[in-house]
Design a protein around this motif. Structure first.
Motif, PDB file in Angstrom:
ATOM      1  N   GLU A  44       0.882  -1.160   0.000  1.00 54.57           N
ATOM      2  CA  GLU A  44       0.000   0.000   0.000  1.00 54.57           C
ATOM      3  C   GLU A  44       0.924   1.215   0.000  1.00 54.57           C
ATOM      4  O   GLU A  44       1.706   1.398   0.934  1.00 54.57           O
ATOM      5  CB  GLU A  44      -0.873  -0.006   1.251  1.00 54.57           C
ATOM      6  CG  GLU A  44      -1.870   1.110   1.271  1.00 54.57           C
ATOM      7  CD  GLU A  44      -2.750   1.034   2.500  1.00 54.57           C
ATOM      8  OE1 GLU A  44      -2.672   1.985   3.294  1.00 54.57           O
ATOM      9  OE2 GLU A  44      -3.466   0.026   2.654  1.00 54.57           O
ATOM     10  N   ARG A  46      -0.279   4.473  -1.316  1.00 54.01           N
ATOM     11  CA  ARG A  46      -1.037   5.696  -1.577  1.00 54.01           C
ATOM     12  C   ARG A  46      -0.573   6.834  -0.699  1.00 54.01           C
ATOM     13  O   ARG A  46      -0.260   6.583   0.471  1.00 54.01           O
ATOM     14  CB  ARG A  46      -2.524   5.451  -1.340  1.00 54.01           C
ATOM     15  CG  ARG A  46      -3.153   4.637  -2.419  1.00 54.01           C
ATOM     16  CD  ARG A  46      -4.574   4.365  -2.120  1.00 54.01           C
ATOM     17  NE  ARG A  46      -4.615   3.269  -1.157  1.00 54.01           N
ATOM     18  CZ  ARG A  46      -5.681   2.886  -0.498  1.00 54.01           C
ATOM     19  NH1 ARG A  46      -6.798   3.489  -0.660  1.00 54.01           N
ATOM     20  NH2 ARG A  46      -5.641   1.903   0.351  1.00 54.01           N
ATOM     21  N   PRO A  47      -0.494   8.038  -1.157  1.00 49.76           N
ATOM     22  CA  PRO A  47      -0.885   8.547  -2.470  1.00 49.76           C
ATOM     23  C   PRO A  47       0.241   8.464  -3.514  1.00 49.76           C
ATOM     24  O   PRO A  47       0.081   8.931  -4.628  1.00 49.76           O
ATOM     25  CB  PRO A  47      -1.227  10.010  -2.181  1.00 49.76           C
ATOM     26  CG  PRO A  47      -0.273  10.389  -1.103  1.00 49.76           C
ATOM     27  CD  PRO A  47      -0.121   9.132  -0.257  1.00 49.76           C
ATOM     28  N   MET A  49       2.610   7.281  -6.465  1.00 47.35           N
ATOM     29  CA  MET A  49       2.437   6.473  -7.672  1.00 47.35           C
ATOM     30  C   MET A  49       3.782   5.904  -8.069  1.00 47.35           C
ATOM     31  O   MET A  49       4.752   6.642  -8.218  1.00 47.35           O
ATOM     32  CB  MET A  49       1.899   7.336  -8.824  1.00 47.35           C
ATOM     33  CG  MET A  49       0.465   7.757  -8.675  1.00 47.35           C
ATOM     34  SD  MET A  49      -0.707   6.388  -8.731  1.00 47.35           S
ATOM     35  CE  MET A  49      -0.494   5.801 -10.390  1.00 47.35           C
ATOM     36  N   MET A  80       0.701  -1.119 -10.819  1.00 46.64           N
ATOM     37  CA  MET A  80       0.233  -0.093  -9.895  1.00 46.64           C
ATOM     38  C   MET A  80      -1.243   0.100 -10.166  1.00 46.64           C
ATOM     39  O   MET A  80      -1.651   0.196 -11.320  1.00 46.64           O
ATOM     40  CB  MET A  80       1.000   1.213 -10.138  1.00 46.64           C
ATOM     41  CG  MET A  80       0.590   2.371  -9.257  1.00 46.64           C
ATOM     42  SD  MET A  80       1.276   2.191  -7.621  1.00 46.64           S
ATOM     43  CE  MET A  80       0.145   3.189  -6.668  1.00 46.64           C
ATOM     44  N   ASN A  81      -2.063   0.104  -9.110  1.00 45.89           N
ATOM     45  CA  ASN A  81      -3.478   0.421  -9.271  1.00 45.89           C
ATOM     46  C   ASN A  81      -3.915   1.280  -8.092  1.00 45.89           C
ATOM     47  O   ASN A  81      -3.086   1.677  -7.272  1.00 45.89           O
ATOM     48  CB  ASN A  81      -4.325  -0.851  -9.426  1.00 45.89           C
ATOM     49  CG  ASN A  81      -4.250  -1.764  -8.229  1.00 45.89           C
ATOM     50  OD1 ASN A  81      -4.034  -1.327  -7.106  1.00 45.89           O
ATOM     51  ND2 ASN A  81      -4.438  -3.055  -8.463  1.00 45.89           N
ATOM     52  N   ARG A  82      -5.196   1.539  -7.985  1.00 43.73           N
ATOM     53  CA  ARG A  82      -5.657   2.439  -6.927  1.00 43.73           C
ATOM     54  C   ARG A  82      -5.504   1.855  -5.530  1.00 43.73           C
ATOM     55  O   ARG A  82      -5.618   2.562  -4.546  1.00 43.73           O
ATOM     56  CB  ARG A  82      -7.091   2.854  -7.169  1.00 43.73           C
ATOM     57  CG  ARG A  82      -8.071   1.739  -7.107  1.00 43.73           C
ATOM     58  CD  ARG A  82      -9.448   2.230  -7.471  1.00 43.73           C
ATOM     59  NE  ARG A  82     -10.365   1.100  -7.518  1.00 43.73           N
ATOM     60  CZ  ARG A  82     -11.627   1.181  -7.220  1.00 43.73           C
ATOM     61  NH1 ARG A  82     -12.138   2.340  -6.858  1.00 43.73           N
ATOM     62  NH2 ARG A  82     -12.385   0.124  -7.290  1.00 43.73           N
ATOM     63  N   TYR A  83      -5.241   0.564  -5.418  1.00 45.48           N
ATOM     64  CA  TYR A  83      -5.092  -0.083  -4.124  1.00 45.48           C
ATOM     65  C   TYR A  83      -3.639  -0.198  -3.667  1.00 45.48           C
ATOM     66  O   TYR A  83      -3.377  -0.427  -2.504  1.00 45.48           O
ATOM     67  CB  TYR A  83      -5.705  -1.482  -4.157  1.00 45.48           C
ATOM     68  CG  TYR A  83      -7.149  -1.461  -4.568  1.00 45.48           C
ATOM     69  CD1 TYR A  83      -8.125  -0.930  -3.735  1.00 45.48           C
ATOM     70  CD2 TYR A  83      -7.527  -1.944  -5.804  1.00 45.48           C
ATOM     71  CE1 TYR A  83      -9.451  -0.886  -4.132  1.00 45.48           C
ATOM     72  CE2 TYR A  83      -8.854  -1.912  -6.199  1.00 45.48           C
ATOM     73  CZ  TYR A  83      -9.807  -1.382  -5.364  1.00 45.48           C
ATOM     74  OH  TYR A  83     -11.116  -1.339  -5.753  1.00 45.48           O
ATOM     75  N   GLY A  84      -2.701  -0.071  -4.583  1.00 48.96           N
ATOM     76  CA  GLY A  84      -1.290  -0.223  -4.232  1.00 48.96           C
ATOM     77  C   GLY A  84      -0.487  -0.708  -5.414  1.00 48.96           C
ATOM     78  O   GLY A  84      -0.886  -0.524  -6.560  1.00 48.96           O
ATOM     79  N   CYS A  85       0.625  -1.353  -5.134  1.00 43.76           N
ATOM     80  CA  CYS A  85       1.465  -1.832  -6.225  1.00 43.76           C
ATOM     81  C   CYS A  85       1.977  -3.232  -5.931  1.00 43.76           C
ATOM     82  O   CYS A  85       2.005  -3.671  -4.777  1.00 43.76           O
ATOM     83  CB  CYS A  85       2.624  -0.880  -6.490  1.00 43.76           C
ATOM     84  SG  CYS A  85       3.884  -0.867  -5.220  1.00 43.76           S
TER      85      CYS A  85
END
Length: 111
Positions: A44, A46-47, A49, A80-85
């Motif tokens: 995780e 975020r934020p 990228m 990489m997506n909105r939940y993590g990498c």
């Protein structure tokens, strides 16, 4: 909805712990693991990228008796997506395997 078959060659263990990421664009940042296996991990971040094919060094902070040990493993960002990498470890050798085996085994499963 059709579920996809697991494609990994080894199982992942759901572990939540902090790690340190080192990479050229941003220097050093902290991240939280979601799961770990011998071949990689999900984080995780975020934020922040991270882009696929970015090389990073992941440093684990391990408490052993009265001392704190830092162990680093080179990795490559796979997605990489909105939940993590997702990271794939590379430069994998016997000592890395031994470290991950012991580390994953001693970590309590998150839940």
């Amino acid at each position: 909805m059709k579920q996809l078959a697991e494609q990994r060659w080894n199982p992942r263990k759901h572990v939540e712990t902090e790690v340190i990421l080192h990479f050229s664009e941003r220097g050093v940042v902290r991240a939280k693991t979601c799961d770990i296996s011998y071949g990689g991990m999900r984080l995780e971040v975020r934020p922040l990228m991270l882009y696929p094919n970015t090389r990073v060094r992941v440093t684990f902070i391990v408490r052993q008796a009265a001392e704190v040990v830092h162990r680093s493993i080179e990795a490559l960002v796979i997605y990489m997506n909105r939940y993590g990498c997702g990271l794939m470890f590379h430069g994998f050798d016997r000592s890395t395997f031994k470290f991950l085996s012991a580390y994953v085994e001693q970590q309590p499963a998150a839940g």
